[in-house]
Each structure stands twice: as structure tokens, then as C-alpha cells.
Design an enzyme around this catalytic site. Sequence first.
Site, PDB file in Angstrom:
ATOM      1  N   SER A 179       0.497  -8.982   1.233  1.00 18.22           N
ATOM      2  CA  SER A 179      -1.037  -8.854   1.673  1.00 18.22           C
ATOM      3  C   SER A 179      -1.587  -8.638   2.858  1.00 18.22           C
ATOM      4  O   SER A 179      -0.863  -9.314   3.859  1.00 18.22           O
ATOM      5  CB  SER A 179      -1.624 -10.393   0.825  1.00 18.22           C
ATOM      6  N   HIS A 188       0.929  -1.086   0.240  1.00 16.67           N
ATOM      7  CA  HIS A 188      -0.031  -0.027  -0.127  1.00 16.67           C
ATOM      8  C   HIS A 188       0.934   1.155  -0.074  1.00 16.67           C
ATOM      9  O   HIS A 188       0.627   2.253  -0.691  1.00 16.67           O
ATOM     10  CB  HIS A 188      -0.743  -0.126   1.074  1.00 16.67           C
ATOM     11  N   GLN A 206      -0.644  -3.880  -9.049  1.00 15.61           N
ATOM     12  CA  GLN A 206      -0.668  -4.821 -10.032  1.00 15.61           C
ATOM     13  C   GLN A 206      -1.041  -6.249  -9.231  1.00 15.61           C
ATOM     14  O   GLN A 206      -1.653  -7.172 -10.112  1.00 15.61           O
ATOM     15  CB  GLN A 206       0.481  -4.924 -11.056  1.00 15.61           C
ATOM     16  N   LYS A 207      -0.751  -6.308  -8.152  1.00 16.84           N
ATOM     17  CA  LYS A 207      -1.187  -7.445  -7.203  1.00 16.84           C
ATOM     18  C   LYS A 207      -2.666  -8.090  -7.669  1.00 16.84           C
ATOM     19  O   LYS A 207      -2.911  -8.936  -7.569  1.00 16.84           O
ATOM     20  CB  LYS A 207      -0.944  -6.974  -5.782  1.00 16.84           C
TER      21      LYS A 207
HETATM   22  P1  AMP Z   1      -6.424  -3.726  -0.530  1.00 18.41           P
HETATM   23  O1  AMP Z   1      -6.196  -2.891   0.683  1.00 18.41           O
HETATM   24  O2  AMP Z   1      -6.232  -5.092  -0.191  1.00 18.41           O
HETATM   25  O3  AMP Z   1      -7.720  -3.528  -1.189  1.00 18.41           O
HETATM   26  O4  AMP Z   1      -5.504  -2.825  -1.605  1.00 18.41           O
HETATM   27  C1  AMP Z   1      -5.185  -1.690  -1.857  1.00 18.41           C
HETATM   28  C2  AMP Z   1      -4.412  -1.409  -2.952  1.00 18.41           C
HETATM   29  O5  AMP Z   1      -3.108  -1.686  -2.708  1.00 18.41           O
HETATM   30  C3  AMP Z   1      -4.893  -2.059  -4.113  1.00 18.41           C
HETATM   31  O6  AMP Z   1      -4.801  -1.587  -5.345  1.00 18.41           O
HETATM   32  C4  AMP Z   1      -4.026  -3.427  -4.001  1.00 18.41           C
HETATM   33  O7  AMP Z   1      -3.701  -3.775  -5.609  1.00 18.41           O
HETATM   34  C5  AMP Z   1      -2.786  -2.825  -3.489  1.00 18.41           C
HETATM   35  N1  AMP Z   1      -2.030  -3.578  -3.119  1.00 18.41           N
HETATM   36  C6  AMP Z   1      -2.223  -4.769  -2.144  1.00 18.41           C
HETATM   37  N2  AMP Z   1      -0.998  -5.555  -2.143  1.00 18.41           N
HETATM   38  C7  AMP Z   1       0.022  -5.006  -2.922  1.00 18.41           C
HETATM   39  C8  AMP Z   1       1.209  -5.157  -3.030  1.00 18.41           C
HETATM   40  N3  AMP Z   1       1.951  -6.270  -2.499  1.00 18.41           N
HETATM   41  N4  AMP Z   1       2.132  -4.677  -3.874  1.00 18.41           N
HETATM   42  C9  AMP Z   1       1.522  -3.605  -4.482  1.00 18.41           C
HETATM   43  N5  AMP Z   1       0.331  -3.142  -4.247  1.00 18.41           N
HETATM   44  C10 AMP Z   1      -0.605  -3.948  -3.413  1.00 18.41           C
END
Ligand code: AMP
Length: 294
Positions: A182, A34, A145-146
Site C-alpha cells: 500500500s 500498481h 482486489q486489495k
Molecule cells: P491507489 O493508488 O491506492 O488508488 O490504487 C490504485 C489501484 O491499485 C487500485 O485499483 C488498487 O486496488 C490497486 N492496488 C493497490 N494496492 C494493491 C496491491 N497491494 N495489490 C494489487 N492491487 C493494488
Amino acid sequence: MKILNTIEALRSTREGLVGHVGLVPTMGALHEGHLSLVRMARAENDYVVVTIFVNPTQFGPNEDFNSYPRTLEHDIALLEQVGADFVFTPTPTMMYPDGFQTYVHVEQVTQGLEGGHRPGHFRGVTTVVLKLFNLVQPTVAYFGQKDAQQVVVIRRMVRDLNVPLKIQPVPTVREADGLALSSRNVYLSDEERSAATVLHRALQHAADLYERGERHPNVLRDAMLTLLASEPLAQVDYVSVAHPMTLNELTEPTDSPMLLSLTVQVGKPRLLDNMLLPRELNTMDGLYRVLGNE
Ligand code: AMP
């Protein structure tokens, strides 16, 4: 850094902002993945808005909405360190008040991959993301991109509905052993944590074959499945070799870019990861270039 915990506070703050606004939507439980989105937003904009909202409409009835990790104080401290300007933290009732009944449905690219295994997931994602776009009115919104399918789906929505902003994909941040960061990794026991490297090992294995000239999607898919089968703690949901823009499963050899994706349950969490081929595309603008400017 200012915390905005109502829609009214966000709206009145936004009215006063002149210049480029970068938006980073998240569900909190923040980690370096993030933060790399926030850092990029910081470098490219006058203002950075981060949203923290565990969005109920993107979780299925048997998924982990209630137990999803929530670490707001820690998140706020991290965001302060990386220089975000505003953090928007609405509640579900603010975002979905009584009488709410309007959803965004992107038709084709939501059907396969995660969409096939999580019915209604992308309807929840696109709806909340469009709401956040309308509220924050960003110049650029940053997505990892994850969640490659999410990038493809949101970009499709933005084009189809003429939403006036740019979608910027950001490369996946990984642990030293390749595991993609994650929020759900906290569910892993030590043993499962070691087993979880199998996702990245499977992607690397397919990429190695590709670099030795293999172009048949079926061979690459089978190679990933065989490697995943060697890890007893891993239960495969799906393995895909797809066209990176249509997300249609590939069945014939091709020299055009491919998107490898896989979702594997290791213990409690379903973990997902992906890689673009050729491997050089997994850079800052790789997915962006692959998706093109049609
Ligand atoms: P989330 O809180 O899981 O909904 O993620 C929020 C944003 O962070 C989304 O755009 C995800 O794709 C990004 N994100 C989550 N994990 C990663 C990672 N390991 N590397 C890059 N971006 C990430």
C-alpha cells in the site's frame, strides 16, 4: 511513454488510438501492486493508459489528502519500465473546475465497510472513475482486489449506467510476510511495520478455521478480532464477514463464498486487507467469478 497533463492532450491522443485500450487508475506513489495491474493491462491491450491523480473528493476532511505521498518522477520511471504508453496527470482544478456539481452515487454497496467509516468516500471514487472512463474510453479497466469494495462498487456503477467497458479485478500483491502493499505503508515505523502483519495473520487464521470446516461467520469474525487484539499497536476499525456481491454482513453459516475484510489503524495509517473464502478464489479471476455476470 508520453505524459499527458491536460484533458485536451488526453482527448486528442485518445482520438488517434485504434484497438484495445487498458486503463489503470491510480493515486500514484506506485508500488508492485500498481505495477501488476499495469503489467496485466500491457499483456491484454494495444495501449495502456495509467492515470495518476490524488482525488480530493474521495478524502474526508480529517484524512490525509495533503500529506498523501506524491512521488511523480519515480512513478514515471517505474511506468516506463513496465511499458505503459500514456500517463495522465491532471490537477484537481482540471478535474473539478469552478461550478462543478455532478456526482455519482451508488446506493447500497457503498453503505457498509469503508463506506460506513469514510462518509462520502465512494461518491468521490465513483465520480472520478466515471470521469476517467469518459475521458479515456478504455476497453478494460483494472482494479486491485486489495480494495474489494471499490471493485464491487465500480462494477455496480458500470452495469447500472451501461458504461461500455470491462472491469478486471487483479489479485492483491503482498510482501513476503503477507502485508498487502500500500502507498500508505511508508508511514509505518519499523515496529509498526512488524505489527502490521497482524492483518494478514488474522485473515489466514480465519481461512485456516474455514478449511477445517468452520462456516459460521460470527465464529470467523470473532477469531479475527481475537487475533487482532493480541497486537497492542493495532487498533481495529472494523472486521467483516460479508456476502462478496451485496457486501451485506453474514450472520448465518453458509457454504457460499464469503468476503473477509478488515481495517486496522497501526500508528498513523489505516491499513486495509481482505480475503475471499474459499481461499482459491483469491486468484486472477476469483472476484470476477464470484461477482458473476448477472
Ligand atoms: P491507489 O493508488 O491506492 O488508488 O490504487 C490504485 C489501484 O491499485 C487500485 O485499483 C488498487 O486496488 C490497486 N492496488 C493497490 N494496492 C494493491 C496491491 N497491494 N495489490 C494489487 N492491487 C493494488
